[in-house]
Write a protein that holds these residues in place. Structure first.
Motif, PDB file in Angstrom:
ATOM      1  N   TYR A 231       1.110  -1.441   0.090  1.00 29.28           N
ATOM      2  CA  TYR A 231       0.507   0.235   0.066  1.00 29.28           C
ATOM      3  C   TYR A 231       0.373   1.022  -0.289  1.00 29.28           C
ATOM      4  O   TYR A 231       0.177   2.330  -0.652  1.00 29.28           O
ATOM      5  CB  TYR A 231      -0.763   0.086   0.615  1.00 29.28           C
ATOM      6  CG  TYR A 231      -2.126  -1.128   1.134  1.00 29.28           C
ATOM      7  CD1 TYR A 231      -3.722  -0.125   0.892  1.00 29.28           C
ATOM      8  CD2 TYR A 231      -2.345  -2.001   1.111  1.00 29.28           C
ATOM      9  CE1 TYR A 231      -4.646   0.096   0.759  1.00 29.28           C
ATOM     10  CE2 TYR A 231      -2.943  -2.785   0.895  1.00 29.28           C
ATOM     11  CZ  TYR A 231      -4.442  -2.083  -0.030  1.00 29.28           C
ATOM     12  OH  TYR A 231      -6.030  -2.213   0.096  1.00 29.28           O
ATOM     13  N   PHE A 232       2.222   1.418   0.951  1.00 33.08           N
ATOM     14  CA  PHE A 232       2.879   2.574   0.498  1.00 33.08           C
ATOM     15  C   PHE A 232       3.416   2.547  -0.751  1.00 33.08           C
ATOM     16  O   PHE A 232       3.371   4.149  -1.132  1.00 33.08           O
ATOM     17  CB  PHE A 232       4.035   2.292   1.399  1.00 33.08           C
ATOM     18  CG  PHE A 232       5.238   2.982   1.533  1.00 33.08           C
ATOM     19  CD1 PHE A 232       4.651   4.330   2.149  1.00 33.08           C
ATOM     20  CD2 PHE A 232       6.038   2.680   0.933  1.00 33.08           C
ATOM     21  CE1 PHE A 232       6.135   5.438   2.514  1.00 33.08           C
ATOM     22  CE2 PHE A 232       7.272   4.118   0.802  1.00 33.08           C
ATOM     23  CZ  PHE A 232       7.063   5.080   1.677  1.00 33.08           C
ATOM     24  N   PHE A 233       4.029   1.435  -1.640  1.00 35.52           N
ATOM     25  CA  PHE A 233       3.953   1.481  -2.719  1.00 35.52           C
ATOM     26  C   PHE A 233       3.689   1.713  -3.562  1.00 35.52           C
ATOM     27  O   PHE A 233       3.003   2.632  -4.287  1.00 35.52           O
ATOM     28  CB  PHE A 233       4.864   0.119  -3.278  1.00 35.52           C
ATOM     29  CG  PHE A 233       6.694   0.394  -2.363  1.00 35.52           C
ATOM     30  CD1 PHE A 233       6.955   0.789  -2.600  1.00 35.52           C
ATOM     31  CD2 PHE A 233       6.456  -1.300  -2.278  1.00 35.52           C
ATOM     32  CE1 PHE A 233       8.111   0.677  -2.219  1.00 35.52           C
ATOM     33  CE2 PHE A 233       7.550  -1.206  -1.659  1.00 35.52           C
ATOM     34  CZ  PHE A 233       8.698  -0.686  -1.474  1.00 35.52           C
ATOM     35  N   SER A 234       2.339   1.858  -3.068  1.00 34.14           N
ATOM     36  CA  SER A 234       0.518   2.169  -4.368  1.00 34.14           C
ATOM     37  C   SER A 234       0.365   3.643  -3.299  1.00 34.14           C
ATOM     38  O   SER A 234      -0.381   3.617  -4.902  1.00 34.14           O
ATOM     39  CB  SER A 234      -0.068   1.182  -3.786  1.00 34.14           C
ATOM     40  OG  SER A 234       0.075  -0.364  -4.124  1.00 34.14           O
ATOM     41  N   SER A 235       0.599   4.343  -2.963  1.00 34.66           N
ATOM     42  CA  SER A 235       0.469   5.451  -2.436  1.00 34.66           C
ATOM     43  C   SER A 235       1.470   6.557  -3.134  1.00 34.66           C
ATOM     44  O   SER A 235       0.589   7.882  -3.325  1.00 34.66           O
ATOM     45  CB  SER A 235       0.612   5.633  -1.154  1.00 34.66           C
ATOM     46  OG  SER A 235      -0.538   4.708  -0.639  1.00 34.66           O
ATOM     47  N   MET A 236       2.016   6.157  -3.751  1.00 34.92           N
ATOM     48  CA  MET A 236       3.237   6.723  -5.172  1.00 34.92           C
ATOM     49  C   MET A 236       2.696   7.425  -6.513  1.00 34.92           C
ATOM     50  O   MET A 236       3.347   7.589  -7.278  1.00 34.92           O
ATOM     51  CB  MET A 236       4.889   6.040  -4.564  1.00 34.92           C
ATOM     52  CG  MET A 236       5.604   5.877  -3.441  1.00 34.92           C
ATOM     53  SD  MET A 236       6.599   4.776  -3.962  1.00 34.92           S
ATOM     54  CE  MET A 236       7.289   5.278  -1.862  1.00 34.92           C
ATOM     55  N   SER A 479      -4.209  13.691  -0.861  1.00 38.06           N
ATOM     56  CA  SER A 479      -4.118  12.424  -0.079  1.00 38.06           C
ATOM     57  C   SER A 479      -3.411  11.214  -0.212  1.00 38.06           C
ATOM     58  O   SER A 479      -2.818  10.970   0.937  1.00 38.06           O
ATOM     59  CB  SER A 479      -5.403  11.883  -0.670  1.00 38.06           C
ATOM     60  OG  SER A 479      -5.949  11.353  -2.060  1.00 38.06           O
ATOM     61  N   PRO A 480      -2.657  11.085  -1.274  1.00 34.41           N
ATOM     62  CA  PRO A 480      -1.470  10.713  -1.742  1.00 34.41           C
ATOM     63  C   PRO A 480      -1.002  10.367  -0.379  1.00 34.41           C
ATOM     64  O   PRO A 480       0.152  10.062   0.200  1.00 34.41           O
ATOM     65  CB  PRO A 480      -0.758  10.724  -2.738  1.00 34.41           C
ATOM     66  CG  PRO A 480      -2.044  11.045  -3.764  1.00 34.41           C
ATOM     67  CD  PRO A 480      -3.182  12.042  -2.842  1.00 34.41           C
ATOM     68  N   LEU A 481      -0.152  11.975   0.141  1.00 34.77           N
ATOM     69  CA  LEU A 481       0.624  12.389   0.826  1.00 34.77           C
ATOM     70  C   LEU A 481       0.316  11.999   2.405  1.00 34.77           C
ATOM     71  O   LEU A 481       1.280  11.040   3.079  1.00 34.77           O
ATOM     72  CB  LEU A 481       1.047  13.612   0.999  1.00 34.77           C
ATOM     73  CG  LEU A 481       1.712  14.463   2.485  1.00 34.77           C
ATOM     74  CD1 LEU A 481       3.206  13.424   2.198  1.00 34.77           C
ATOM     75  CD2 LEU A 481       1.906  15.942   2.408  1.00 34.77           C
ATOM     76  N   TRP A 482      -1.165  11.901   2.929  1.00 32.95           N
ATOM     77  CA  TRP A 482      -1.269  11.441   4.201  1.00 32.95           C
ATOM     78  C   TRP A 482      -1.556   9.949   3.663  1.00 32.95           C
ATOM     79  O   TRP A 482      -1.578   9.343   5.213  1.00 32.95           O
ATOM     80  CB  TRP A 482      -2.944  11.594   4.703  1.00 32.95           C
ATOM     81  CG  TRP A 482      -2.774  13.701   4.379  1.00 32.95           C
ATOM     82  CD1 TRP A 482      -3.741  14.601   3.324  1.00 32.95           C
ATOM     83  CD2 TRP A 482      -2.399  14.139   5.441  1.00 32.95           C
ATOM     84  NE1 TRP A 482      -3.708  15.703   3.264  1.00 32.95           N
ATOM     85  CE2 TRP A 482      -2.829  15.915   4.776  1.00 32.95           C
ATOM     86  CE3 TRP A 482      -1.415  13.730   6.756  1.00 32.95           C
ATOM     87  CZ2 TRP A 482      -2.404  17.110   5.823  1.00 32.95           C
ATOM     88  CZ3 TRP A 482      -1.694  15.358   7.175  1.00 32.95           C
ATOM     89  CH2 TRP A 482      -1.777  16.507   6.735  1.00 32.95           C
ATOM     90  N   SER A 483      -1.498   9.625   3.284  1.00 31.54           N
ATOM     91  CA  SER A 483      -1.344   7.305   2.452  1.00 31.54           C
ATOM     92  C   SER A 483      -0.029   7.223   2.834  1.00 31.54           C
ATOM     93  O   SER A 483       0.255   6.518   3.363  1.00 31.54           O
ATOM     94  CB  SER A 483      -2.599   7.655   1.431  1.00 31.54           C
ATOM     95  OG  SER A 483      -1.985   5.950   0.968  1.00 31.54           O
TER      96      SER A 483
END
Length: 731
Positions: A231-236, A479-483
């Motif tokens: 999920y961390f990589f997918s948030s990029m 939202s990607p930053l918060w994720s």
């Protein structure tokens, strides 16, 4: 050979990640509005006012993919939307005047909460880390605020305020005393979870039971961390992939918060009327894009626990990355992990504070916080609330895992572990409460956005960590930053716990073998444990992996922990003798344990543990995952997992009885339960009083002075196996 085997795994991971990024660039949702290039603006008020809501009476999508019938009236068409649309249209109901009323998306209708130690403990931020960073970590999870009471194993409670009272009562009378007992136990003997049972060799099976539990948890815990990595990589990305329903994996039942955020001329939806809410609850089974992303894309969930399907290569790659990170951080034992823990234990507080400041400034946050704090005193007399509170304290502090004993064994002999146990236990629970404010402020904002009650969006386990909270993050600007921040925090919390689990296993193996070679080659032992953990975790990355992960979480580390803790407490207080143990603590700390702890250890804590044990049996229910009912053979495997750790205790007791000298069974039993000759402080300088040797040790007596491992104190130690501990004042 191991290096060659890891190449295709890592290659598959990076290729899958690159492919995912390329697909996202080609297929990410287009901006909403009239030519605006700022897609994030669609989440704000201006963006919502700028777009037209989708209204459609049939769930089927048309050829364009936007779910709108061609040639319909103007109010029925979505102007300014890109081809392909943003997902399925919402069904239409009619109000008393006969005008169509769009239905808001309720993404969590029909979901059944599922427990997961490592996940409720992902958001619910505080549970089991090595003693050095115990105040903030997952649990077997992720950590858990007391209101959503779970540490991954108990159902999420709706009676938030009422739960806090028994929560703190159980902390005082059970949690802190057991925490102090395990810290003092490991610190006095300077041994891991196996070596400490020189205190009563017949009960060494308790240590083996701890090792079995830690092995099970270590296997599936890193799988949870690997999902957080994914999920961390997918948030990029500019647009989170679980924000909309326009993706290839989405179904016609998908209805996202953003897709339905503007229902009536750009205004926020009002709370539904009673009849309409009733109809939605019983007629519509909508799913959120975050749930479908989790179930249909990340997991590609199979229909049965026996249907493994394919191994998810992206998850397998992330699992490899997780184990590599854990190994590198433990490559030099506590010397390296102790430094890493400074970061993994403190940075989550920074992220929590950032999310807290952002959360309390959102509209509706106060509603979520009041839901978190408002007591329901009618629940206070229910036995289930007290049982869940006791279990939550028991699991969140990590008693009976072996990690507390192992980490405390690296302390200086005269370290004030009494002070440490008070500080760490209170900090752990305070962090849980603080994390609760962070979580429920965001969930309150989400509930306000949807126009529903907070209880409708409050979830737990994988639903909270990877469905509900990510869905709430899509509503925030940028939202990607918060994720990224959120999942990075989960990774750090999980790694802190994994360090403790792996170090427990490695220390126990090294101490048990105890020869000079294994003391010098501890790095290879760590590598071997890490490789074995990776290989055993591969089935959990298959399409049926989540079923097995939940099975292990519910059975392998729940009932057995209670039994192990109860036997440990009884064996120390009543077999070894409470007076002997109190004298040991006085010799170590300079003062005996306070009267309060003496009473708790002898009477109160064992009674509470026994209550938890009875309560666990009475309230047992077969495991389920959403609407999936586990078959009988899977439940049988779960019970075997639970018994595999507990059975170590009677088996080793019988083995010890058979090899102990004695003419009668009673004499054998007496000899098997009395402390061995080498029980006591590990260093000669600390062996005073009744532990002082009457004559210098000689090889004929079986006692010899041996050099310690380089990672440990540079002072000779008395011991038959040459095992030792690093004398470090930090837990």
């Amino acid at each position: 050979m191991k290096e060659l085997d890891s190449v295709p795994v890592l290659c598959s991971f990076f290729l899958s990640f690159i492919e995912l990024g390329i697909w996202r660039v080609k297929n990410r949702p287009l901006p909403i509005g009239t030519g605006s290039v700022e897609t994030k603006g669609s989440r704000g008020r201006a963006g919502r006012r700028a777009r037209k809501e989708q209204i459609q009476g049939h769930p089927e999508r048309n050829e364009a993919g936007n779910g709108l019938a061609e040639g319909g009236p103007a109010w029925e068409r979505s102007e300014g939307l890109p081809a392909g649309g943003l997902g399925p249209a919402l069904p239409v109901l009619e109000n008393p005047e006969g005008h169509p009323v769009p239905c808001p998306a309720l993404p969590f209708l029909g979901q059944v909460p599922t427990p997961l130690s490592a996940l409720s403990t992902a958001l619910e931020v505080c549970g089991l880390k090595g003693a050095g960073s115990r105040a903030c970590e997952w649990g077997p999870g992720l950590q858990s605020p007391p209101t959503c009471c779970c540490h991954g194993r108990k159902r999420c409670q709706r009676d938030a305020g009422a739960f806090m009272f028994p929560y703190f009562i159980m902390l005082i009378f059970c949690g802190i005393p057991l925490f102090f007992m395990e810290l003092s136990f490991g610190q006095f003997a300077s041994q891991g979870c196996l070596g400490v049972w020189r205190i009563s060799p017949m009960f060494k099976g308790v240590g083996y039971g701890m090792m079995v539990v830690s092995t099970y948890i270590g296997i599936y815990y890193n799988v949870v961390i690997c999902i957080a990595f994914y999920y961390f990589f997918s948030s990029m990305t500019h647009v989170l992939p679980w924000a909309y329903c326009s993706n290839p994996w989405n179904t016609p039942d998908c209805a996202g918060v953003l897709d339905a955020s503007n229902l009536t001329n750009g205004s926020r939806p009002a709370a539904l009327s009673g009849n309409l809410s009733h109809l939605l609850n019983h007629s519509l089974q909508r799913t959120s894009p975050s749930e479908e992303y989790w179930r249909l894309y990340v997991l590609k969930l199979s229909d049965d626990i026996g249907n493994f399907g394919e191994v998810r290569l992206p998850l397998l790659g992330c699992l490899g990355v997780s184990w590599v990170v854990v190994f590198l951080c433990l490559i030099r034992g506590v010397k390296s992990s102790g430094k890493v823990v400074y970061f993994t234990a403190t940075f989550p507080y920074v992220v929590l504070t950032i999310l807290f400041v952002r959360g309390v400034t959102l509209e509706g946050a106060f509603t979520g916080i009041m839901y978190y704090l408002t007591p329901q005193w009618d629940k206070i007399l229910e036995a289930k609330v007290w049982g869940d509170a006791a279990s939550q304290i028991f699991y969140s502090l990590g008693c009976a895992w072996g990690g507390l004993i192992t980490m405390a064994s690296y302390n200086k002999f005269h370290n004030n572990c009494y002070r440490d146990s008070i500080i760490i236990s209170i900090t752990n629970c305070a962090t849980s409460v603080y994390a609760g404010f962070v979580i429920f402020s965001i969930l309150g904002f989400m509930a306000n956005h949807l126009g529903v009650d907070v209880s409708r969006v409050a979830d737990h386990g994988p639903g909270l960590a990877f469905v509900a909270y990510p869905e709430a993050l899509t509503l925030l600007p940028i939202s990607p930053l918060w994720s990224l921040l959120f999942f990075f925090m989960l990774i750090l919390l999980g790694l802190g716990t994994q360090f403790c689990l792996l170090e427990t296993l490695v220390t126990a193996i090294v101490d048990e073998v105890g020869n000079e070679w294994i003391l010098q080659k501890k790095t290879y032992v760590t590598l071997g444990v890490a490789v074995a953990g990776f290989l055993l975790g591969i089935p959990l990355t298959s399409q049926a992996g989540i079923y097995w992960l939940l099975l292990m979480d519910n059975y392998a580390a729940s009932f057995s922990l209670v039994v192990i803790s109860c036997i440990m407490c009884v064996s120390i207080m009543y077999i070894y003798g409470h007076r002997n143990y109190f004298q040991d603590i006085q010799m170590m700390l300079g003062f005996p344990p306070p009267i309060f702890f003496q009473i708790c250890w002898r009477f109160v804590s064992p009674a509470i543990i026994f209550f938890i044990l009875i309560f666990t049996v009475i309230q047992y229910q077969p495991i389920t995952y959403n609407h999936y009912q586990y078959p009988g053979w899977a439940v049988a495997i779960g019970f075997l997992l639970a018994l595999s750790s507990v059975i170590c205790i009677p088996l080793y007791a019988l083995f010890q009885l058979c090899r102990t000298d004695g003419d009668t069974l009673l004499q054998r039993l007496k000899n098997a339960t009395k402390p061995s000759r080498d029980w006591g402080p590990a260093l000669l300088e600390h062996r005073t009083g009744r532990y002082a040797p009457t004559i210098p040790p000689s090889p004929e007596d079986g006692l010899e002075v041996q050099p310690l491992h380089p990672d440990k104190a540079q002072i000779p130690m008395v011991g038959s196996n040459g095992s030792s501990r690093l004398q470090d004042s930090r837990i």
